[in-house]
Scaffold this active site. Structure first.
Site, mmCIF file in Angstrom:
data_model
loop_
_atom_site.group_PDB
_atom_site.id
_atom_site.type_symbol
_atom_site.label_atom_id
_atom_site.label_comp_id
_atom_site.label_asym_id
_atom_site.label_seq_id
_atom_site.Cartn_x
_atom_site.Cartn_y
_atom_site.Cartn_z
ATOM 1 N N TYR A 223 -44.280 44.042 121.538
ATOM 2 C CA TYR A 223 -42.943 43.836 122.106
ATOM 3 C C TYR A 223 -41.827 44.393 121.223
ATOM 4 O O TYR A 223 -40.655 44.288 121.578
ATOM 5 C CB TYR A 223 -42.715 42.352 122.455
ATOM 6 C CG TYR A 223 -42.837 41.390 121.296
ATOM 7 C CD1 TYR A 223 -41.861 41.331 120.308
ATOM 8 C CD2 TYR A 223 -43.933 40.551 121.184
ATOM 9 C CE1 TYR A 223 -41.975 40.467 119.240
ATOM 10 C CE2 TYR A 223 -44.051 39.672 120.113
ATOM 11 C CZ TYR A 223 -43.075 39.636 119.150
ATOM 12 O OH TYR A 223 -43.188 38.778 118.087
ATOM 13 N N GLY B 169 -51.552 43.927 120.265
ATOM 14 C CA GLY B 169 -51.339 42.902 121.290
ATOM 15 C C GLY B 169 -52.008 41.617 120.821
ATOM 16 O O GLY B 169 -52.044 41.318 119.627
HETATM 17 C C1 HXC Z 1 -36.575 26.185 116.418
HETATM 18 C C2 HXC Z 1 -37.283 26.274 114.206
HETATM 19 C C3 HXC Z 1 -38.644 26.109 114.619
HETATM 20 C C4 HXC Z 1 -38.894 25.968 116.034
HETATM 21 C C5 HXC Z 1 -38.592 26.286 112.457
HETATM 22 N N1 HXC Z 1 -37.311 26.363 112.859
HETATM 23 N N2 HXC Z 1 -39.434 26.126 113.507
HETATM 24 N N3 HXC Z 1 -36.271 26.297 115.087
HETATM 25 N N4 HXC Z 1 -37.846 26.027 116.886
HETATM 26 N N5 HXC Z 1 -40.142 25.835 116.518
HETATM 27 C C6 HXC Z 1 -36.126 26.516 112.013
HETATM 28 C C7 HXC Z 1 -35.989 25.341 111.065
HETATM 29 O O1 HXC Z 1 -35.382 24.222 111.704
HETATM 30 C C8 HXC Z 1 -35.095 25.931 109.958
HETATM 31 O O2 HXC Z 1 -33.757 26.036 110.355
HETATM 32 C C9 HXC Z 1 -35.618 27.376 109.888
HETATM 33 O O3 HXC Z 1 -36.248 27.638 111.147
HETATM 34 C C10 HXC Z 1 -36.630 27.563 108.781
HETATM 35 O O4 HXC Z 1 -37.683 26.643 108.980
HETATM 36 P P1 HXC Z 1 -38.608 26.107 107.801
HETATM 37 O O5 HXC Z 1 -39.662 25.278 108.393
HETATM 38 O O6 HXC Z 1 -37.763 25.546 106.714
HETATM 39 O O7 HXC Z 1 -39.177 27.488 107.237
HETATM 40 P P2 HXC Z 1 -40.472 27.765 106.423
HETATM 41 O O8 HXC Z 1 -41.085 26.521 105.882
HETATM 42 O O9 HXC Z 1 -40.131 28.842 105.484
HETATM 43 O O10 HXC Z 1 -41.492 28.300 107.541
HETATM 44 C C11 HXC Z 1 -41.335 29.556 108.112
HETATM 45 C C12 HXC Z 1 -41.837 29.599 109.550
HETATM 46 C C13 HXC Z 1 -43.303 29.184 109.639
HETATM 47 C C14 HXC Z 1 -41.634 30.990 110.087
HETATM 48 C C15 HXC Z 1 -40.998 28.613 110.376
HETATM 49 O O11 HXC Z 1 -43.712 29.209 110.996
HETATM 50 C C16 HXC Z 1 -44.200 30.062 108.833
HETATM 51 O O12 HXC Z 1 -44.318 29.878 107.648
HETATM 52 N N6 HXC Z 1 -44.861 31.080 109.426
HETATM 53 C C17 HXC Z 1 -45.708 32.032 108.716
HETATM 54 C C18 HXC Z 1 -46.866 32.495 109.524
HETATM 55 C C19 HXC Z 1 -46.461 33.043 110.883
HETATM 56 O O13 HXC Z 1 -45.431 32.683 111.420
HETATM 57 N N7 HXC Z 1 -47.282 33.890 111.473
HETATM 58 C C20 HXC Z 1 -47.008 34.354 112.816
HETATM 59 C C21 HXC Z 1 -46.856 35.790 112.856
HETATM 60 S S1 HXC Z 1 -46.965 36.360 114.558
HETATM 61 P P3 HXC Z 1 -32.655 24.894 109.915
HETATM 62 O O14 HXC Z 1 -31.366 25.398 110.506
HETATM 63 O O15 HXC Z 1 -33.123 23.615 110.521
HETATM 64 O O16 HXC Z 1 -32.651 24.900 108.410
HETATM 65 C C22 HXC Z 1 -46.183 37.840 114.617
HETATM 66 C C23 HXC Z 1 -46.312 38.813 115.769
HETATM 67 C C24 HXC Z 1 -46.584 38.268 117.119
HETATM 68 O O17 HXC Z 1 -45.552 38.152 113.723
HETATM 69 C C25 HXC Z 1 -47.940 38.587 117.686
HETATM 70 C C26 HXC Z 1 -48.037 38.552 119.180
HETATM 71 C C27 HXC Z 1 -49.380 38.106 119.722
#
Ligand code: HXC
Length: 303
Positions: free
Chosen positions: A167, A209
């Site tokens: 996307y 994907g």
């Molecule tokens: C709304 C959200 C939220 C949610 C977090 N936040 N989750 N807001 N809905 N579901 C907000 C929080 O309230 C905070 O804002 C800010 O985002 C940061 O959140 P934290 O939890 O403090 O961050 P952190 O601990 O650093 O975690 C980062 C993360 C987490 C991105 C939220 O999911 C993570 O660590 N992910 C790493 C792995 C990952 O995501 N992999 C996926 C890749 S998929 P405030 O304002 O409250 O401070 C990809 C491609 C897609 O990349 C593939 C398609 C199939």
């Protein structure tokens, strides 16, 4: 079964490395997000092919167990280097450590680390937006700049690969920060492919994907329903496999692919094209319905 990949052997995933053994012997590789998911799968195959890999991520425990697991399997060194790529100083120190441990700059850099979650954009705080963009776009750039500058300085070539997403090309609802950041990375790939080609660097992207990983699917498909929709909307009728992207990544980062530069490889079984095709809904039509449609169309006179 109505799933083409169950019926046709040529649509099934092949999970073994396609490149000859020792393709990566003597090569040093830097993989961000290498402790889990796609990064781990790519690390495993690179290591099977003889590479010395360093995996870089936030979680020291995960890195330690992944490096021990893969190293025990392949007999080749896998080094854990803890660093949060959101922090440019941590990135600099991770590259310093890489040089110290591996005895020089990487031959291959895989920008795989990412962050994402589905959310209606009206629910995003500024910090939610910033968190995703900081990992995906800024973290990848800190890594690329830190290593790229040193490569230019030392007149050493290297192959870069960035993991994007389908996307990134046209955007998607509910993942605006990721869509923005990943499309930025695709333009970085095309820009640096030209700018740093003369310094011996190649830059490519894979835009996968649906390939199941816990990290992505726990945040993008919390109820599990999305996976079925992805499979149904893929012409070949299945999701991707981690070893398949590992094979493509190993090929693109190897010298067999030395004339690929600045390319974005869609890797999705045709799912994006099926979802965007104006008449894809007609894939549902039976033979009888097509007979009726044809007779109606042929019976039309004039305009
Ligand atoms: C709304 C959200 C939220 C949610 C977090 N936040 N989750 N807001 N809905 N579901 C907000 C929080 O309230 C905070 O804002 C800010 O985002 C940061 O959140 P934290 O939890 O403090 O961050 P952190 O601990 O650093 O975690 C980062 C993360 C987490 C991105 C939220 O999911 C993570 O660590 N992910 C790493 C792995 C990952 O995501 N992999 C996926 C890749 S998929 P405030 O304002 O409250 O401070 C990809 C491609 C897609 O990349 C593939 C398609 C199939």
């Amino acid at each position: 079964s109505s799933n083409p990949s169950d019926k046709y052997d040529n649509l099934k995933a092949v999970k073994t490395p396609m490149l000859p053994p020792d393709t990566y012997k003597g090569k040093k590789v830097f993989v961000t997000g290498g402790g889990t998911g796609l990064g781990k799968a790519m690390t495993r195959m690179l290591s099977q092919l003889g590479a010395e890999v360093a995996i870089v991520s936030r979680s020291p425990d995960v890195l330690k167990s992944t490096s021990e697991e893969i190293s025990a399997e392949t007999g080749n060194p896998v080094h854990p280097i803890p660093a949060n790529i959101r922090d440019p100083d941590a990135v600099k120190s991770s590259v310093d450590q890489f040089v110290e441990i591996c005895g020089g700059l990487p031959d291959v850099v895989i920008n795989n680390a990412a962050a994402n979650f589905i959310s209606p954009s009206e629910r995003l705080s500024p910090n939610a937006w910033k968190t995703i963009v900081d990992v995906v776009l800024n973290g990848t750039m800190y890594t690329t700049l830190e290593i790229g500058k040193r490569l230019v300085e030392q007149q050493k070539g290297a192959n870069f690969l960035t993991i994007s997403t389908t996307y990134a090309a046209l955007g998607s609802p509910f993942v605006t920060p990721s869509a923005a950041a990943k499309s930025g990375l695709e333009n970085v790939t095309r820009s640096l492919a030209v700018e740093w080609g003369r310094h011996g660097m190649r830059f490519n992207c894979i835009a996968p994907g649906g390939i199941y990983t816990k990290g992505a699917f726990s945040r993008l498909d919390p109820t599990g329903q999305f996976q079925d929709k992805l499979t149904e909307s893929t012409p070949t009728g299945r999701m991707g496999d981690q070893e398949e992207i590992a094979n493509l990544a190993c090929y693109l980062c190897s010298d067999y692919a030395s004339w690929f530069n600045g390319e974005i490889f869609m890797f999705d079984g045709g799912q994006t094209l099926q979802a965007s095709g104006m008449f894809s809904g007609y894939l549902e039509l039976s033979k009888d319905q097509w007979d009726l449609a044809e007779s109606l169309i042929r019976g039309t006179k004039g305009s």
